[in-house]
Design a protein around this motif. Structure first.
Motif, PDB file in Angstrom:
ATOM      1  N   SER A   1       0.836  -1.211   0.000  1.00  0.00           N
ATOM      2  CA  SER A   1       0.000   0.000   0.000  1.00  0.00           C
ATOM      3  C   SER A   1       0.869   1.258   0.000  1.00  0.00           C
ATOM      4  O   SER A   1       0.598   2.209  -0.746  1.00  0.00           O
ATOM      5  CB  SER A   1      -0.923  -0.024   1.217  1.00  0.00           C
ATOM      6  OG  SER A   1      -1.692   1.139   1.274  1.00  0.00           O
ATOM      7  N   HIS A   2       1.919   1.256   0.808  1.00  0.00           N
ATOM      8  CA  HIS A   2       2.830   2.403   0.869  1.00  0.00           C
ATOM      9  C   HIS A   2       3.495   2.636  -0.491  1.00  0.00           C
ATOM     10  O   HIS A   2       3.529   3.764  -0.982  1.00  0.00           O
ATOM     11  CB  HIS A   2       3.897   2.165   1.942  1.00  0.00           C
ATOM     12  CG  HIS A   2       4.928   3.233   1.976  1.00  0.00           C
ATOM     13  ND1 HIS A   2       4.842   4.326   2.802  1.00  0.00           N
ATOM     14  CD2 HIS A   2       6.065   3.401   1.258  1.00  0.00           C
ATOM     15  CE1 HIS A   2       5.871   5.105   2.607  1.00  0.00           C
ATOM     16  NE2 HIS A   2       6.643   4.568   1.675  1.00  0.00           N
TER      17      HIS A   2
ATOM     18  N   HIS B   1       1.138   4.053  -3.040  1.00  0.00           N
ATOM     19  CA  HIS B   1       0.905   5.471  -2.789  1.00  0.00           C
ATOM     20  C   HIS B   1       2.082   6.297  -3.309  1.00  0.00           C
ATOM     21  O   HIS B   1       1.891   7.362  -3.915  1.00  0.00           O
ATOM     22  CB  HIS B   1       0.681   5.714  -1.294  1.00  0.00           C
ATOM     23  CG  HIS B   1       0.327   7.125  -0.980  1.00  0.00           C
ATOM     24  ND1 HIS B   1       1.271   8.073  -0.645  1.00  0.00           N
ATOM     25  CD2 HIS B   1      -0.868   7.770  -0.974  1.00  0.00           C
ATOM     26  CE1 HIS B   1       0.677   9.228  -0.444  1.00  0.00           C
ATOM     27  NE2 HIS B   1      -0.624   9.071  -0.627  1.00  0.00           N
TER      28      HIS B   1
ATOM     29  N   ASN C   1       1.913   9.175  -6.166  1.00  0.00           N
ATOM     30  CA  ASN C   1       1.941  10.544  -5.660  1.00  0.00           C
ATOM     31  C   ASN C   1       3.302  11.194  -5.473  1.00  0.00           C
ATOM     32  O   ASN C   1       3.354  12.363  -5.115  1.00  0.00           O
ATOM     33  CB  ASN C   1       1.213  10.587  -4.304  1.00  0.00           C
ATOM     34  CG  ASN C   1      -0.226  10.166  -4.425  1.00  0.00           C
ATOM     35  OD1 ASN C   1      -1.009  10.815  -5.099  1.00  0.00           O
ATOM     36  ND2 ASN C   1      -0.566   9.064  -3.794  1.00  0.00           N
TER      37      ASN C   1
END
Length: 186
Positions: free
Chosen positions: A154-155, A158, A162
């Motif tokens: 998930s990190h 992201h 981004n």
């Protein structure tokens, strides 16, 4: 950062090919290239995995790195795992697969690096000793960490979506983490 496209240009007969990619900045595969062999260690403890966090790129990656001249792939795996994480007593080494990439090379003499990342599952002693980082790894803010693999994925996703800090390896690392979940934790 440009995205990678999938290819099947190379097939190692000794290890299953997980994925092959060509960076979208490469338009001429006949350009001068060289091959760099590397290892990646998969060390699991339930849903936790031993990873490296790199502050500069704000990502999580599998421990590993380049195999030295005359060094076997598994000897390189053991050395890199010890240097980057302090892991010792590496045992139960099993092949997971090969991830290869063709990336632009921006140093004199070559235009393309053919990265071959040989991935292995292994076990280590519970206690980690002090890592022996190279100066550029220290400058990049690298440190070992046990991390929930789902949180690491998930990190990284992201960061991919981004961050302008992301490095070239985050797509490979995130792909490998997802494959580890689907094949080893399912």
């Amino acid at each position: 950062m440009t995205l990678l496209c999938e290819s099947r240009l190379y097939k190692d007969p000794f290890m299953r090919l997980l994925k092959s990619t060509i960076h979208t900045d490469i338009s001429d595969m006949s350009a001068k290239s060289f091959t760099r062999k590397a290892t990646r260690a998969i060390v699991l403890n339930g849903d936790n995995i031993l990873l490296l966090y790199t502050k500069r790129y704000h990502d999580y990656s599998l421990p590993g790195g380049g195999v030295d001249e005359g060094e076997s792939i598994t000897a390189g795996l053991i050395r890199e795992l010890k240097e980057e994480t302090g892991a010792h007593n590496v045992q139960n080494i099993e092949e997971f697969g090969l991830y290869e990439e063709y990336r632009p090379w921006h140093k004199p003499g070559f235009d393309i690096v053919h990265m071959q990342s040989y991935c292995y599952v292994c076990t280590i002693d519970d206690e980690l000793l002090t890592p022996e980082f190279e100066p550029h790894e220290i400058d990049n803010g690298m440190h070992p960490i046990w991390m929930n693999i789902h949180h690491a994925i998930s990190h990284n996703e992201h960061t991919i979506a981004n961050s302008d800090k992301k490095g070239l390896s985050i797509e490979r690392e995130t792909y490998l983490l997802k494959l580890i979940v689907s094949e080893l934790l399912a």
